[in-house]
Design a protein around this motif. Structure first.
Motif, PDB file in Angstrom:
ATOM      1  N   LEU A 143       0.934  -1.206   0.106  1.00 35.68           N
ATOM      2  CA  LEU A 143      -0.130  -0.140   0.131  1.00 35.68           C
ATOM      3  C   LEU A 143       0.998   1.300  -0.145  1.00 35.68           C
ATOM      4  N   ARG A 177       3.381   1.697  -2.120  1.00 36.22           N
ATOM      5  CA  ARG A 177       4.025   1.707  -3.370  1.00 36.22           C
ATOM      6  C   ARG A 177       4.279   3.375  -3.763  1.00 36.22           C
ATOM      7  N   PRO A 234      -1.521  -1.448  -9.981  1.00 37.07           N
ATOM      8  CA  PRO A 234      -2.394  -1.636 -11.060  1.00 37.07           C
ATOM      9  C   PRO A 234      -3.766  -0.699 -10.980  1.00 37.07           C
ATOM     10  N   LYS A 235      -4.392  -0.528 -12.199  1.00 36.14           N
ATOM     11  CA  LYS A 235      -5.713   0.338 -12.232  1.00 36.14           C
ATOM     12  C   LYS A 235      -6.761  -0.383 -11.158  1.00 36.14           C
ATOM     13  N   GLY A 236      -7.264   0.408 -10.477  1.00 39.05           N
ATOM     14  CA  GLY A 236      -8.540  -0.334  -9.652  1.00 39.05           C
ATOM     15  C   GLY A 236      -7.873  -0.829  -8.225  1.00 39.05           C
ATOM     16  N   ALA A 237      -6.313  -0.669  -8.185  1.00 41.53           N
ATOM     17  CA  ALA A 237      -5.900  -1.238  -6.860  1.00 41.53           C
ATOM     18  C   ALA A 237      -5.397  -0.165  -5.961  1.00 41.53           C
ATOM     19  N   GLN A 238      -5.735   1.125  -6.102  1.00 41.43           N
ATOM     20  CA  GLN A 238      -5.309   2.210  -5.340  1.00 41.43           C
ATOM     21  C   GLN A 238      -6.073   2.059  -4.333  1.00 41.43           C
TER      22      GLN A 238
END
Ligand SMILES: Nc1ncnc2c1ncn2[C@@H]1O[C@H](COP(=O)(O)OP(=O)(O)O)[C@@H](O)[C@H]1O
Ligand SMILES: [Mg+2]
Lengths: 281, 346
Positions: free
Chosen positions: A200, A202, A276-280
């Motif tokens: 988290l 990153r 990755p997109k959606g993983a924020q």
């Protein structure tokens, strides 16, 4: 005033400022590097790369970064985790730990020189303890390992806090509920660090690493203070071309080489720590 | 067997006493709902059972084993959080399998259990997605699936439906009830929504200011509130209260009418639910203040003996503000509360 235009108008002054004082000089440097007065040329690059000191200074710079940045990353993560666990005195500790940030890199080099030089603190301590009979010259060509160590130590002391500050802010953004969920579902404190905090974190790790790695490739004053000519680095060579050899074409070429290396590593870091997109959060 | 026993648990935050001497036993496979207004200590009690908070005093036992000194992961529990806490950096599959991975189960076992619980919660087509790509309702399903996949002895839920919109909440409520009934786990469910509590619970523990004031079946809590607070909290609208004056031999005078009440008591209050009232020739004299049609019924707010009094009446009744009514309570539904202790008296 058109509301869609307004943001662009507001950033216009900054954009102009950057173009005038950054982009334009950069283009001048690029022109200097690729031009010998009569047209396009790679002569400057051939000259600096072909010089016997180039491989050594490239190796030294990369080695120093490879030694210093991982240690700083680990330290900053450890310190940030500790600060985050604190209930009281958190701000005070953070201020103390970030003091070295307020000191210029040359001053930092000189502080560590005072420790390592022949009449320095380390020598007087060691002779006081009876470990040596006469003062030693640690920072000489006979002890390349100690020179490297001294520079690495000074760098770690000086510039870990910049990562710390970024990581503390990043950890503060991770909701507590994720840790509680991980705890309930069986993650030990160590696992929570690896499985929750690090992934988290990153975005902050990206920022901290990019900043730190770029600064590591630009290392100059600390090396000049502690290693002098014993430990050539890329930035030192650039300085020498510009001010000792008065060869600004070669200096410009060196600057562009350092820039290329920085951009390369930045891209690698951004790619490796991509979310990755959606993983924020 | 996962009977939960909470013995003399108290919790202080600094000088603030959040829980007072909580004693509660929850039977194996029982669905227990902790119901109370915001700030009454429901989450604190749940978190003490989970091990996310440490009690100041008391003990917690699960399945005959004292567990209050153990970290959460050794308590045999799973939890559904109010804000779901679905890990954003993991796919739905890895979220559901998180606890199983921590137990180091083999890959095929993880896969089997994740797929089974995903199917149970109707999210099998979402397994490859990240939480940022899910709706609130889908995230909620992932959070429940993650807990169920652990096949825990005890499942703890802290207001799991409160962030969903009304329609979705109704749907998930029914689904949760079905899924948990199948799963043989003991469940503790925190909510401030009494309708949710009524519809889900085997038993409800009503909490008030850090105490459990009544722990009983939904019908019992509704019909026979143990305290005036419960009577005034449960039911929409809640019970009506009227002052009563003693009239000898277990008879009490309420707004000029005489009703049978407790034999020996100092001072009591009369209480009746709005739906246990009907207009009649004799009864409590009521002046109508407000009439609200609710479709099937009329909610009539009146003035009885200077006290606000609500009645739910047949919708075809012709009544308007200013009218005088006689309201007769259904006598077997009348309840009495001691005016000094607030406890129910028979
Ligand atoms: N960590 C804490 N520190 C101080 N007070 C707290 C803490 N957690 C909860 N409280 C207080 O304890 C009381 C009960 O809180 P909580 O259990 O969250 O209530 P509920 O879940 O019933 O709404 C509240 O008054 C709250 O302010
Ligand atoms: Mg709560």
């Amino acid at each position: 005033m058109n509301a869609r235009l307004l943001p662009y108008i507001l950033i216009l002054p900054v954009t102009l400022f950057l173009c005038l004082f950054f982009l334009y000089p950069f283009l001048l440097v690029a022109k200097q590097a690729f031009n010998n007065g009569s047209g396009f040329t790679l002569e400057n690059f051939q000259e600096v790369v072909g010089y016997w000191k180039f491989p050594i200074s490239l190796k030294n710079t990369l080695l120093l970064a490879a030694a210093v940045v991982p240690v700083q990353l680990a330290l900053a993560l450890l310190m940030a985790t500790m600060v985050n666990k604190m209930q009281k005195g958190r701000d005070l500790i953070l201020y103390v730990w970030t003091i070295p940030l307020g000191i210029s890199d040359l001053a930092a080099g000189i502080i560590w020189l005072a420790i390592f030089e022949q009449s320095g603190f380390l020598n007087s301590m060691m002779s006081g303890l009876g470990m040596i009979d006469r003062p030693m010259n640690f920072l000489s060509y006979q002890h390349p390992g100690i020179v490297f160590l001294a520079i690495a130590l000074a760098e770690i002391w000086r510039a870990t806090a910049i990562m710390l500050v970024i990581l503390v802010a990043g950890i503060g953004l991770i909701p507590k509920e994720y840790y509680e969920a991980a705890e309930v579902f069986g993650a030990s404190p160590w696992k929570r660090f690896w499985r929750i905090t690090l992934p988290l974190l990153r975005p902050s790790l990206q920022t901290a690493l990019v900043l730190r790695v770029i600064l590591a490739f630009e290392i100059f004053a600390v090396v000049a203070a502690l290693g002098g000519t014993l430990f050539p680095v890329l930035m030192g060579e650039t300085y020498a071309y510009q001010f000792d050899l008065l060869n600004s074409g070669a200096a410009a070429a060196m600057a562009l080489i350092i820039l290329a290396i920085s951009i390369g590593f930045t891209l690698i870091i951004l790619r490796a720590l991509r979310v990755p997109k959606g993983a924020q959060i | 067997m996962a009977e939960i026993q909470i013995k003399n648990v108290a919790k202080r935050f600094g000088s603030y006493q959040a829980l007072h001497d909580i004693n509660l036993t929850i039977a194996d496979q029982e669905f227990m709902v902790l119901l109370g207004a915001s700030g009454c200590g429901k989450s604190t009690l749940l978190r003490i059972i989970a091990g996310l908070e440490t009690q100041t005093e008391g003990e917690v036992w699960i399945g005959g084993r004292r567990i209050d000194h153990l970290p959460p992961r050794e308590r045999g529990i799973a939890m559904v959080f109010q804000n779901y806490a679905v890990f954003p950096h993991l796919t739905v599959f890895e979220n559901i399998g998180f606890g199983l991975r921590m137990q180091k189960l083999p890959n095929d076992e993880v896969k089997r259990r994740v797929e089974r619980t995903a199917e149970l919660m109707h999210i099998e087509q979402l397994l490859g997605r990240y939480s940022g790509e899910l709706s609130g309702g889908q995230r909620q399903r992932v959070a429940v699936a993650r807990a169920l996949a652990m096949e825990p002895d005890v499942i703890l839920m802290d207001e799991p439906l409160s962030n969903l919109d009304a329609l979705l909440r109704l749907e998930m409520r029914a689904e949760l009830k079905g899924v948990l009934a199948e799963s043989n786990t003991t469940a503790i469910y925190v909510t401030h929504d009494q309708v949710e509590a009524m519809s889900l619970a085997d038993r409800i523990s009503v909490m008030h200011e850090g105490r459990i004031v009544q722990a009983a079946t939904p019908v019992e809590v509704y019909r026979n509130p143990a305290e005036r607070f419960v009577a005034g909290f449960i039911g929409n609208p809640p019970m009506n209260f009227l002052p009563a004056a003693s009239a000898d031999g277990g008879k009490w005078q309420v707004a000029g009418e005489i009703y049978d009440g407790p034999a020996a008591a100092n001072g009591v209050e009369f209480a009746i639910r709005p739906e246990d009232i009907a207009p009649a020739d004799t009864g409590l004299p009521a002046k109508v203040r407000l009439v609200e049609p609710l479709g099937a019924h009329l909610l009539v707010t009146c003035d009885v003996d200077g006290t606000m009094f609500r009645a739910i009446l047949e919708s075809d009744l012709q009544v308007k503000p200013g009218d005088m009514l006689k309201l007769a309570p259904q006598t077997d539904r009348i309840r009495w509360f001691d005016s000094s202790t607030s406890l129910a008296v028979a």
